[in-house]
Design a protein around this motif. Structure first.
Motif, PDB file in Angstrom:
ATOM      1  N   VAL A 115       0.831  -1.211   0.000  1.00 23.56           N
ATOM      2  CA  VAL A 115       0.000   0.000   0.000  1.00 23.56           C
ATOM      3  C   VAL A 115       0.859   1.253   0.000  1.00 23.56           C
ATOM      4  CG1 VAL A 115      -1.748   1.293   1.304  1.00 23.56           C
ATOM      5  CG2 VAL A 115      -1.883  -1.207   1.146  1.00 23.56           C
ATOM      6  N   ASN A 116       1.937   1.226   0.735  1.00 24.72           N
ATOM      7  CA  ASN A 116       2.780   2.401   0.900  1.00 24.72           C
ATOM      8  C   ASN A 116       4.242   1.960   0.874  1.00 24.72           C
ATOM      9  OD1 ASN A 116       3.155   5.152   1.281  1.00 24.72           O
ATOM     10  ND2 ASN A 116       3.238   4.971   3.500  1.00 24.72           N
ATOM     11  N   GLY A 117       4.981   2.387  -0.144  1.00 22.62           N
ATOM     12  CA  GLY A 117       6.372   1.962  -0.276  1.00 22.62           C
ATOM     13  C   GLY A 117       6.970   2.523  -1.543  1.00 22.62           C
ATOM     14  N   ALA A 118       7.765   1.712  -2.228  1.00 19.34           N
ATOM     15  CA  ALA A 118       8.384   2.168  -3.470  1.00 19.34           C
ATOM     16  C   ALA A 118       8.778   0.951  -4.293  1.00 19.34           C
ATOM     17  CB  ALA A 118       9.621   3.018  -3.188  1.00 19.34           C
ATOM     18  N   VAL A 119       8.835   1.157  -5.601  1.00 19.51           N
ATOM     19  CA  VAL A 119       9.292   0.084  -6.479  1.00 19.51           C
ATOM     20  C   VAL A 119      10.604   0.509  -7.140  1.00 19.51           C
ATOM     21  CG1 VAL A 119       7.870   0.912  -8.434  1.00 19.51           C
ATOM     22  CG2 VAL A 119       8.717  -1.439  -8.424  1.00 19.51           C
ATOM     23  N   THR A 120      11.577  -0.370  -7.095  1.00 20.36           N
ATOM     24  CA  THR A 120      12.828  -0.177  -7.821  1.00 20.36           C
ATOM     25  C   THR A 120      12.789  -1.011  -9.083  1.00 20.36           C
ATOM     26  OG1 THR A 120      14.129   0.158  -5.843  1.00 20.36           O
ATOM     27  CG2 THR A 120      15.327  -0.532  -7.794  1.00 20.36           C
ATOM     28  N   LEU A 121      12.983  -0.358 -10.220  1.00 20.08           N
ATOM     29  CA  LEU A 121      13.078  -1.053 -11.501  1.00 20.08           C
ATOM     30  C   LEU A 121      14.521  -1.008 -11.951  1.00 20.08           C
ATOM     31  CD1 LEU A 121       9.984   0.606 -13.158  1.00 20.08           C
ATOM     32  CD2 LEU A 121      10.102  -1.653 -12.092  1.00 20.08           C
ATOM     33  N   PHE A 122      14.989  -2.131 -12.490  1.00 17.74           N
ATOM     34  CA  PHE A 122      16.381  -2.193 -12.929  1.00 17.74           C
ATOM     35  C   PHE A 122      16.467  -3.094 -14.147  1.00 17.74           C
ATOM     36  CE2 PHE A 122      20.735  -3.788 -12.949  1.00 17.74           C
ATOM     37  CZ  PHE A 122      21.452  -2.621 -12.750  1.00 17.74           C
ATOM     38  N   PHE A 165      21.509   7.075 -20.250  1.00 18.01           N
ATOM     39  CA  PHE A 165      20.147   7.098 -19.707  1.00 18.01           C
ATOM     40  C   PHE A 165      20.030   6.425 -18.340  1.00 18.01           C
ATOM     41  CE2 PHE A 165      19.030   8.644 -23.791  1.00 18.01           C
ATOM     42  CZ  PHE A 165      17.861   9.344 -23.583  1.00 18.01           C
ATOM     43  N   GLY A 166      20.797   5.372 -18.119  1.00 22.48           N
ATOM     44  CA  GLY A 166      20.789   4.753 -16.801  1.00 22.48           C
ATOM     45  C   GLY A 166      19.825   3.598 -16.664  1.00 22.48           C
ATOM     46  N   ALA A 167      20.216   2.609 -15.865  1.00 28.25           N
ATOM     47  CA  ALA A 167      19.514   1.340 -15.783  1.00 28.25           C
ATOM     48  C   ALA A 167      18.463   1.279 -14.684  1.00 28.25           C
ATOM     49  CB  ALA A 167      20.525   0.219 -15.553  1.00 28.25           C
ATOM     50  N   SER A 168      18.433   2.268 -13.786  1.00 26.90           N
ATOM     51  CA  SER A 168      17.513   2.158 -12.658  1.00 26.90           C
ATOM     52  C   SER A 168      16.490   3.279 -12.624  1.00 26.90           C
ATOM     53  CB  SER A 168      18.280   2.093 -11.339  1.00 26.90           C
ATOM     54  OG  SER A 168      18.791   3.342 -10.952  1.00 26.90           O
ATOM     55  N   LEU A 169      15.349   2.973 -12.047  1.00 26.89           N
ATOM     56  CA  LEU A 169      14.261   3.942 -11.881  1.00 26.89           C
ATOM     57  C   LEU A 169      13.553   3.568 -10.596  1.00 26.89           C
ATOM     58  CD1 LEU A 169      12.613   6.252 -13.275  1.00 26.89           C
ATOM     59  CD2 LEU A 169      11.227   4.470 -14.306  1.00 26.89           C
ATOM     60  N   LYS A 201      15.568 -10.834 -25.436  1.00 24.09           N
ATOM     61  CA  LYS A 201      14.546 -10.954 -24.408  1.00 24.09           C
ATOM     62  C   LYS A 201      15.070 -10.200 -23.196  1.00 24.09           C
ATOM     63  CE  LYS A 201      11.686 -14.332 -21.957  1.00 24.09           C
ATOM     64  NZ  LYS A 201      11.474 -15.769 -21.678  1.00 24.09           N
ATOM     65  N   ARG A 202      14.525  -9.026 -22.960  1.00 21.04           N
ATOM     66  CA  ARG A 202      14.998  -8.159 -21.889  1.00 21.04           C
ATOM     67  C   ARG A 202      14.398  -8.553 -20.557  1.00 21.04           C
ATOM     68  NH1 ARG A 202      19.459  -5.640 -22.322  1.00 21.04           N
ATOM     69  NH2 ARG A 202      19.574  -4.426 -24.205  1.00 21.04           N
ATOM     70  N   ARG A 203      15.213  -8.494 -19.524  1.00 19.40           N
ATOM     71  CA  ARG A 203      14.738  -8.785 -18.169  1.00 19.40           C
ATOM     72  C   ARG A 203      14.771  -7.510 -17.324  1.00 19.40           C
ATOM     73  NH1 ARG A 203      18.684 -11.927 -16.397  1.00 19.40           N
ATOM     74  NH2 ARG A 203      19.339 -10.758 -14.584  1.00 19.40           N
ATOM     75  N   ILE A 204      13.627  -7.176 -16.776  1.00 17.99           N
ATOM     76  CA  ILE A 204      13.550  -6.026 -15.869  1.00 17.99           C
ATOM     77  C   ILE A 204      13.257  -6.539 -14.471  1.00 17.99           C
ATOM     78  CG2 ILE A 204      12.327  -3.873 -15.348  1.00 17.99           C
ATOM     79  CD1 ILE A 204      11.587  -4.031 -18.471  1.00 17.99           C
ATOM     80  N   GLU A 205      14.161  -6.229 -13.572  1.00 15.79           N
ATOM     81  CA  GLU A 205      13.981  -6.645 -12.185  1.00 15.79           C
ATOM     82  C   GLU A 205      13.075  -5.645 -11.485  1.00 15.79           C
ATOM     83  OE1 GLU A 205      15.272  -9.426 -11.094  1.00 15.79           O
ATOM     84  OE2 GLU A 205      16.658  -9.868 -12.745  1.00 15.79           O
ATOM     85  N   VAL A 206      12.115  -6.154 -10.738  1.00 21.40           N
ATOM     86  CA  VAL A 206      11.139  -5.319 -10.041  1.00 21.40           C
ATOM     87  C   VAL A 206      11.239  -5.643  -8.556  1.00 21.40           C
ATOM     88  CG1 VAL A 206       8.688  -4.735  -9.845  1.00 21.40           C
ATOM     89  CG2 VAL A 206       9.626  -5.479 -12.068  1.00 21.40           C
ATOM     90  N   GLN A 207      11.701  -4.704  -7.785  1.00 22.03           N
ATOM     91  CA  GLN A 207      11.838  -4.936  -6.339  1.00 22.03           C
ATOM     92  C   GLN A 207      10.893  -3.974  -5.627  1.00 22.03           C
ATOM     93  OE1 GLN A 207      12.625  -7.293  -4.507  1.00 22.03           O
ATOM     94  NE2 GLN A 207      14.801  -7.224  -4.033  1.00 22.03           N
TER      95      GLN A 207
END
Lengths: 138, 138, 138
Positions: free
Chosen positions: A35-42, A97-101, A129-135
């Motif tokens: 509900v309340n937090g953040a997502v790191t995409l890489f 551009f950088g790999a993280s958001l 086939k690109r892999r995006i890590e979602v934490q």
């Protein structure tokens, strides 16, 4: 409390691709029930990157032109001499551009603007086939 | 343990603005009473971005000139053809710089360098009330 | 649960340096014993930046050339007029690349691609002892 890890996979083409992955990321966030937090995409891999943009076909073309100005495909790249895979420009573009958001999650939703989408930039000169890590962290 | 969510609002002008928001972010971090963690900043909207810089008027002008070289205001943008709002350059600039910034909090303070400030880059060609999402995680 | 804070120090030269710091970051992550989470990296100081790249000497040179095109060292910078330290280009370059990088940790490891390394970009025109803040969150 514990981080929740997920992955998104996207099939790319041999050209520079800009994919809207907002729906995929939103689904992962929704399923996490955070509900309340953040997502790191890489993006794992050295020829891809992440950013946000208004995903409208005109803007997408405009961004591709700007990328061409910053790191043109047709100039000399030392990387190509060594490896012969011709994707020196891909590596340089990805590093710029950088790999993280990182995006906050509030009330179970990403805090994106109304016209703001999450995009994968794929600069490689062959399909992948690109892999995006979602934490997801709360 | 739980993330603490706050917001910062900044009124912008119709030109490219670079605002020092270090004081506002530091205040939110201080009020959160988080001693050890990190703050995620995210600008909601597709014509704004975040970075850090030595906020000195000379550097600020120098950065604006570099932005003009990377995505000039007066070249052709396909976005403008479609929408007629003339801010194609704003979208491209925002995508290059990126909407998110992540800074550790140690001993209750942001780990900024002495001459390093947090800045909001507002590229839109009309004045706006910008919303910056502040998510503090410990 | 609590964030774990560490620091990495790197000695730089007076030119533009690109250092592979993957080993240092991996060591800190390993010692933290965090299995599932994320690491926030942040370079303290306004003339350094972080990104990821395939750390191969050809690509590194190619990236340096791209940086030279985006913010050349030998053009006029207003910052230099005021401070006389000649590093206006360093500040602009750092603001473009950005000071923060965020990488997920899964099964105790960074989710980097096989050929993807973490690099410190040091743009300053004098040698420095750079401090990189490492905040590990689970």
């Amino acid at each position: 409390m514990a981080s929740k890890h997920r992955q998104i996979f996207i099939n790319t083409t041999s050209g520079t691709d800009i994919f809207d992955i907002t729906r995929e990321v939103s689904r992962e966030v929704g399923e996490s029930q955070v509900v309340n937090g953040a997502v790191t995409l890489f993006v794992s891999g050295s020829t891809g990157a992440l950013t946000t943009i208004e995903f409208e076909s005109g803007v997408v073309k405009d961004l591709k032109k700007a990328i061409d100005r910053m790191a043109p495909e047709d100039i000399y790249y030392e990387h190509n001499e060594r490896w012969g895979d011709g994707n020196g420009y891909s590596h340089v573009r990805a590093a710029i551009f950088g790999a993280s958001l990182h995006i906050p999650i509030v009330d179970g939703r990403l805090t994106l603007g109304t016209w703001q989408q999450i995009v994968l930039l794929d600069f490689d000169n062959r399909s992948r086939k690109r892999r995006i890590e979602v934490q997801i962290i709360e």
